[in-house]
Design a protein around this motif. Structure first.
Motif, PDB file in Angstrom:
ATOM      1  N   UNK A  26      40.141 -33.894  -1.116  1.00  0.00           N
ATOM      2  CA  UNK A  26      39.767 -33.503  -2.485  1.00  0.00           C
ATOM      3  C   UNK A  26      39.105 -32.133  -2.532  1.00  0.00           C
ATOM      4  N   UNK A  27      39.571 -31.227  -1.718  1.00  0.00           N
ATOM      5  CA  UNK A  27      39.035 -29.864  -1.696  1.00  0.00           C
ATOM      6  C   UNK A  27      40.131 -28.908  -2.149  1.00  0.00           C
ATOM      7  N   UNK A  28      40.117 -28.578  -3.431  1.00  0.00           N
ATOM      8  CA  UNK A  28      41.134 -27.684  -3.987  1.00  0.00           C
ATOM      9  C   UNK A  28      41.064 -26.303  -3.353  1.00  0.00           C
ATOM     10  N   UNK A  29      39.880 -25.878  -2.933  1.00  0.00           N
ATOM     11  CA  UNK A  29      39.731 -24.573  -2.293  1.00  0.00           C
ATOM     12  C   UNK A  29      40.474 -24.533  -0.961  1.00  0.00           C
ATOM     13  N   UNK A  30      40.469 -25.646  -0.224  1.00  0.00           N
ATOM     14  CA  UNK A  30      41.204 -25.705   1.044  1.00  0.00           C
ATOM     15  C   UNK A  30      42.700 -25.575   0.791  1.00  0.00           C
ATOM     16  N   UNK A  31      43.206 -26.304  -0.191  1.00  0.00           N
ATOM     17  CA  UNK A  31      44.630 -26.225  -0.526  1.00  0.00           C
ATOM     18  C   UNK A  31      45.012 -24.797  -0.912  1.00  0.00           C
ATOM     19  N   UNK A  32      44.205 -24.158  -1.720  1.00  0.00           N
ATOM     20  CA  UNK A  32      44.483 -22.788  -2.148  1.00  0.00           C
ATOM     21  C   UNK A  32      44.415 -21.830  -0.961  1.00  0.00           C
ATOM     22  N   UNK A  33      43.470 -22.033  -0.065  1.00  0.00           N
ATOM     23  CA  UNK A  33      43.334 -21.164   1.106  1.00  0.00           C
ATOM     24  C   UNK A  33      44.559 -21.272   2.011  1.00  0.00           C
ATOM     25  N   UNK A  35      47.608 -22.156   1.026  1.00  0.00           N
ATOM     26  CA  UNK A  35      48.703 -21.507   0.285  1.00  0.00           C
ATOM     27  C   UNK A  35      48.628 -19.987   0.413  1.00  0.00           C
ATOM     28  N   UNK A  36      47.448 -19.426   0.203  1.00  0.00           N
ATOM     29  CA  UNK A  36      47.287 -17.971   0.277  1.00  0.00           C
ATOM     30  C   UNK A  36      47.514 -17.447   1.698  1.00  0.00           C
ATOM     31  N   UNK A  37      47.081 -18.200   2.694  1.00  0.00           N
ATOM     32  CA  UNK A  37      47.271 -17.787   4.086  1.00  0.00           C
ATOM     33  C   UNK A  37      48.755 -17.683   4.429  1.00  0.00           C
ATOM     34  N   UNK A  38      49.522 -18.685   4.051  1.00  0.00           N
ATOM     35  CA  UNK A  38      50.961 -18.667   4.332  1.00  0.00           C
ATOM     36  C   UNK A  38      51.623 -17.518   3.578  1.00  0.00           C
ATOM     37  N   UNK A  39      51.214 -17.306   2.334  1.00  0.00           N
ATOM     38  CA  UNK A  39      51.804 -16.238   1.515  1.00  0.00           C
ATOM     39  C   UNK A  39      51.537 -14.845   2.060  1.00  0.00           C
ATOM     40  N   UNK A  40      50.538 -14.694   2.883  1.00  0.00           N
ATOM     41  CA  UNK A  40      50.276 -13.376   3.484  1.00  0.00           C
ATOM     42  C   UNK A  40      51.386 -12.968   4.446  1.00  0.00           C
ATOM     43  N   UNK A  41      52.105 -13.966   4.979  1.00  0.00           N
ATOM     44  CA  UNK A  41      53.166 -13.682   5.950  1.00  0.00           C
ATOM     45  C   UNK A  41      54.554 -13.888   5.346  1.00  0.00           C
ATOM     46  N   UNK A  42      54.734 -14.959   4.598  1.00  0.00           N
ATOM     47  CA  UNK A  42      56.041 -15.279   4.016  1.00  0.00           C
ATOM     48  C   UNK A  42      55.836 -15.801   2.600  1.00  0.00           C
ATOM     49  N   UNK A  43      56.586 -15.277   1.666  1.00  0.00           N
ATOM     50  CA  UNK A  43      56.463 -15.699   0.271  1.00  0.00           C
ATOM     51  C   UNK A  43      56.942 -17.142   0.117  1.00  0.00           C
ATOM     52  N   UNK A  44      56.071 -17.975  -0.467  1.00  0.00           N
ATOM     53  CA  UNK A  44      56.425 -19.361  -0.767  1.00  0.00           C
ATOM     54  C   UNK A  44      55.960 -19.676  -2.186  1.00  0.00           C
ATOM     55  N   UNK A  45      56.650 -20.608  -2.806  1.00  0.00           N
ATOM     56  CA  UNK A  45      56.248 -21.031  -4.148  1.00  0.00           C
ATOM     57  C   UNK A  45      55.341 -22.247  -4.023  1.00  0.00           C
ATOM     58  N   UNK A  63      51.151 -29.791   3.517  1.00  0.00           N
ATOM     59  CA  UNK A  63      52.404 -29.447   4.175  1.00  0.00           C
ATOM     60  C   UNK A  63      53.044 -28.316   3.384  1.00  0.00           C
ATOM     61  N   UNK A  64      53.440 -27.261   4.103  1.00  0.00           N
ATOM     62  CA  UNK A  64      54.072 -26.115   3.461  1.00  0.00           C
ATOM     63  C   UNK A  64      55.422 -25.887   4.133  1.00  0.00           C
ATOM     64  N   UNK A  65      56.487 -25.905   3.347  1.00  0.00           N
ATOM     65  CA  UNK A  65      57.829 -25.647   3.845  1.00  0.00           C
ATOM     66  C   UNK A  65      58.120 -24.159   3.675  1.00  0.00           C
ATOM     67  N   UNK A  76      52.584 -15.488  13.215  1.00  0.00           N
ATOM     68  CA  UNK A  76      51.662 -14.938  12.231  1.00  0.00           C
ATOM     69  C   UNK A  76      51.063 -15.999  11.330  1.00  0.00           C
ATOM     70  N   UNK A  77      51.888 -16.940  10.877  1.00  0.00           N
ATOM     71  CA  UNK A  77      51.388 -17.995  10.001  1.00  0.00           C
ATOM     72  C   UNK A  77      50.411 -18.895  10.749  1.00  0.00           C
ATOM     73  N   UNK A  78      50.755 -19.277  11.981  1.00  0.00           N
ATOM     74  CA  UNK A  78      49.830 -20.110  12.752  1.00  0.00           C
ATOM     75  C   UNK A  78      48.511 -19.376  12.994  1.00  0.00           C
ATOM     76  N   UNK A  79      48.565 -18.094  13.293  1.00  0.00           N
ATOM     77  CA  UNK A  79      47.340 -17.324  13.543  1.00  0.00           C
ATOM     78  C   UNK A  79      46.452 -17.273  12.306  1.00  0.00           C
ATOM     79  N   UNK A  80      47.039 -17.039  11.152  1.00  0.00           N
ATOM     80  CA  UNK A  80      46.257 -16.955   9.915  1.00  0.00           C
ATOM     81  C   UNK A  80      45.720 -18.325   9.516  1.00  0.00           C
ATOM     82  N   UNK A  81      46.521 -19.375   9.684  1.00  0.00           N
ATOM     83  CA  UNK A  81      46.063 -20.711   9.314  1.00  0.00           C
ATOM     84  C   UNK A  81      44.879 -21.159  10.166  1.00  0.00           C
ATOM     85  N   UNK A  82      44.822 -20.728  11.417  1.00  0.00           N
ATOM     86  CA  UNK A  82      43.697 -21.109  12.288  1.00  0.00           C
ATOM     87  C   UNK A  82      42.359 -20.617  11.744  1.00  0.00           C
ATOM     88  N   UNK A  83      42.380 -19.587  10.906  1.00  0.00           N
ATOM     89  CA  UNK A  83      41.150 -19.022  10.358  1.00  0.00           C
ATOM     90  C   UNK A  83      40.760 -19.597   8.991  1.00  0.00           C
TER      91      UNK A  83
END
Length: 91
Positions: A26-33, A35-45, A63-65, A76-83
């Protein structure tokens, strides 16, 4: 004994890949973080995201496809998600 291949060499690019990030429930900030982390490397909707709670309700799995074009995006995505703050586990 056959040598092990790095994970990025086991995929054929371009491909679809699911990233799973586990964090506080129930942490909307985590979900947004995530989403934004993945979008820094590859555009996703936002349609590429799925969320579910753990059986005990303490954690959520985001889960992000993603369509990956090369192994640099995978790394790159794994590196950013770790942070991402609140991350407990990453698949």
């Amino acid at each position: 004994m056959v040598g092990r291949q790095p994970p990025e060499e086991l995929l054929s690019y371009p491909c679809l890949h699911e990233f799973k990030a586990f964090g506080p429930a129930a942490d909307a900030a985590f979900q947004e973080a995530v989403f934004q982390a993945v979008n820094r490397v590859a555009a996703v909707s936002r349609d590429a995201l799925r969320t579910r709670l753990s059986s005990g309700g303490r954690y959520q799995c985001i889960t992000v496809l993603v369509r990956l074009e090369d192994s640099a995006q995978l790394k790159g995505i794994y590196a950013i998600l770790r942070d991402v703050e609140g991350l407990r586990y990453l698949l």
